[in-house]
Design a protein around this motif. Structure first.
Motif, mmCIF file in Angstrom:
data_model
loop_
_atom_site.group_PDB
_atom_site.id
_atom_site.type_symbol
_atom_site.label_atom_id
_atom_site.label_comp_id
_atom_site.label_asym_id
_atom_site.label_seq_id
_atom_site.Cartn_x
_atom_site.Cartn_y
_atom_site.Cartn_z
ATOM 1 N N ILE A 33 1.391 -1.844 -0.553
ATOM 2 C CA ILE A 33 0.059 0.382 -0.320
ATOM 3 C C ILE A 33 0.801 1.685 -0.422
ATOM 4 O O ILE A 33 0.326 2.298 -0.652
ATOM 5 N N PHE A 34 1.990 1.546 0.617
ATOM 6 C CA PHE A 34 2.799 2.431 0.652
ATOM 7 C C PHE A 34 3.583 2.178 -0.128
ATOM 8 O O PHE A 34 3.564 3.646 -0.438
ATOM 9 N N ASN A 35 3.900 1.567 -0.805
ATOM 10 C CA ASN A 35 4.985 1.764 -2.128
ATOM 11 C C ASN A 35 3.735 2.057 -3.218
ATOM 12 O O ASN A 35 4.365 2.940 -4.105
ATOM 13 N N THR A 36 2.978 1.412 -3.439
ATOM 14 C CA THR A 36 1.536 2.238 -4.064
ATOM 15 C C THR A 36 1.964 3.624 -4.159
ATOM 16 O O THR A 36 2.184 4.395 -5.304
ATOM 17 N N MET A 40 3.015 6.539 -7.078
ATOM 18 C CA MET A 40 2.276 6.879 -7.871
ATOM 19 C C MET A 40 1.810 8.273 -7.506
ATOM 20 O O MET A 40 1.704 9.209 -8.073
ATOM 21 N N VAL A 41 2.573 9.283 -6.299
ATOM 22 C CA VAL A 41 2.334 10.191 -5.428
ATOM 23 C C VAL A 41 3.757 11.226 -5.675
ATOM 24 O O VAL A 41 3.745 12.105 -5.751
ATOM 25 N N LEU A 42 4.041 10.345 -4.640
ATOM 26 C CA LEU A 42 6.011 11.304 -4.326
ATOM 27 C C LEU A 42 7.029 10.802 -5.145
ATOM 28 O O LEU A 42 7.849 11.305 -6.158
ATOM 29 N N ASN A 43 7.474 9.301 -6.170
ATOM 30 C CA ASN A 43 8.032 10.081 -6.259
ATOM 31 C C ASN A 43 8.355 8.552 -7.753
ATOM 32 O O ASN A 43 8.041 6.868 -6.655
ATOM 33 N N LEU A 68 -1.859 0.619 -10.788
ATOM 34 C CA LEU A 68 -2.028 0.499 -10.696
ATOM 35 C C LEU A 68 -2.738 -0.797 -10.390
ATOM 36 O O LEU A 68 -3.154 -1.119 -9.161
ATOM 37 N N VAL A 69 -3.405 -1.350 -12.110
ATOM 38 C CA VAL A 69 -4.155 -2.427 -11.639
ATOM 39 C C VAL A 69 -3.114 -3.158 -11.136
ATOM 40 O O VAL A 69 -4.168 -3.728 -10.066
#
Lengths: 184, 67
Positions: A33-36, A40-43, A68-69
């Motif tokens: 969850i965190f790595n997704t 996607m958002v940070l890096n 993402l899928v």
């Protein structure tokens, strides 16, 4: 010196083992969850070393939606696996497993629930597996299914079906136990 | 349930309390209570034999079929 290993000791061992596995799968699910979110958002570089050396950068660069899928399937499977162990820990912790009267509605519900979750894991693993295969045909370099933690859906289906059968047997066992308790 | 347990009737005839009967037939109070209140689903022959012996009666005095 004779060491006797009774059911109590086995259940205690299973309880501790379940906790260890539960913590492990929670860390994995949380990591996914965190790595997704991170990728996607940070890096976007987060996709390169997604989890335990898993490299999804090729997929990420191809299409973020596809990335993402796939990660969605991975997260769902990891969360459901954690849920199975959570339910087992809750059953053992609450001492709801009374071996003198094992056929209880709570235990039967537990078996049914785990069966449905196992079928769910099988379904999402299968879908993830087929999605990964489809992405490979698109020319994306996809890692092995074992690294995606989406392998063995047929095993989960088998487990789910077996548990559903066992829950039906338990239903009959509950009836027989109740009759036996009301036999004077 | 069509089978009625008339244990309390026989106990009253023999002037025996539930505690006393429980001790003599070696059944727990809770089990006897289940039997007395008609909640029992089945009774073992050994239990019926013990009750009949203590209450000096026939099984038909304790168990009655009602349509």
């Amino acid at each position: 010196m004779e060491i006797k290993i009774g059911t109590k000791q086995i259940l205690k061992f299973l309880y501790i083992l379940s906790w260890i596995i539960f913590i492990g799968v929670c860390i994995e699910a949380g990591g996914f969850i965190f790595n997704t979110f991170y990728a996607m958002v940070l890096n976007p570089m987060g996709a390169e070393n997604y989890w335990n050396g898993l490299d999804l950068s090729s997929l990420y660069n191809f299409d973020q939606g596809y990335f993402l899928v796939i990660t969605f399937y991975m997260i769902i499977v990891a969360v459901l696996r954690a849920l199975i162990f959570y339910l087992f820990i809750r059953l053992l912790h609450g001492k709801k497993l009374d071996l003198s009267h094992p056929f209880t509605i709570e235990f039967r519900n537990f078996i049914s629930l785990v069966a449905y979750i196992a079928l769910g894991i099988g379904l999402f693993s299968k879908m993830g597996m087929q999605y990964s295969a489809w992405l490979s045909t698109k020319g994306v370099t996809m890692p092995d299914l074992e690294y995606l933690r989406l392998g063995g859906p047929d095993v989960w289906f088998f487990m789910g079906v077996i548990l559903l059968v066992i829950s039906q047997i338990f239903k009959r066992g509950i009836e027989m136990q109740n009759d036996n308790e009301l036999t004077i | 349930m069509p089978i009625v347990v008339n244990l309390d009737v026989m106990m009253a005839k023999r002037k025996m309390s539930l505690n006393e009967l429980s001790e003599k037939v070696e059944l727990t109070l809770s089990n006897l209570s289940i039997l007395k209140t008609g909640k029992a689903k089945a009774i073992r022959f050994s239990t019926l034999e013990a009750i009949c012996k203590v209450l000096e009666c026939q099984p038909g005095d304790i168990l009655e079929f009602v349509e």
